[in-house]
Design a protein around this motif. Structure first.
Motif: not given
Length: 136
Positions: A97, A31, A120
């Protein structure tokens, strides 16, 4: 499902009909790396954002470019017309995430080091640029 919950769910669904977005789930990139790319295009006009993504040397930029094209296509589908230049802009990009794959790497003296393979979810919203906002 209870009545109150159903009513609020239907209200949320109606509110989303006026929004134009695209989602990308379970992208095998951390992420943090994806947020760097998302920050580059947040708030930009769509054609300029596509140019920024095309010439970026980050691997995540290719995926976000495809996602942005999908969001533009969704806008065109709902409005039944082509997007003109300067009309659309990236209003919101969120990177959340997703699941993390946990792996072990052999280490010296019989130990094992943990490896976390992160992934992500990306959600990208496009919106029309109002003439009143651009003049202020």
């Amino acid at each position: 499902m209870g009545a109150r919950k159903r009513i609020s769910a239907e209200a949320r669904k109606e509110a989303r009909k006026s929004l134009y977005f695209a989602k990308l789930k379970n992208v095998p990139t951390s992420p943090r790396k994806m947020r760097l790319v998302a920050d580059m295009i947040r708030g930009l006009e769509v054609n300029r954002a596509l140019g920024v993504l095309k010439f970026s040397n980050k691997e995540a930029a290719v995926r976000v470019e495809k996602l942005l094209r999908s969001a533009i296509s969704n806008w065109e589908q709902k409005n039944e017309r082509k997007a003109e230049s300067g009309e659309l802009y990236v209003s919101l990009v969120s990177v959340d995430g997703a699941t993390t794959l946990r792996r072990m790497r052999p280490a010296p003296q019989g130990r094992g080091y943990r490896i976390r393979k992160r992934s992500n979810h990306v959600t990208l919203f496009v919106d029309t640029l109002n003439i009143n906002e651009s003049q202020n």
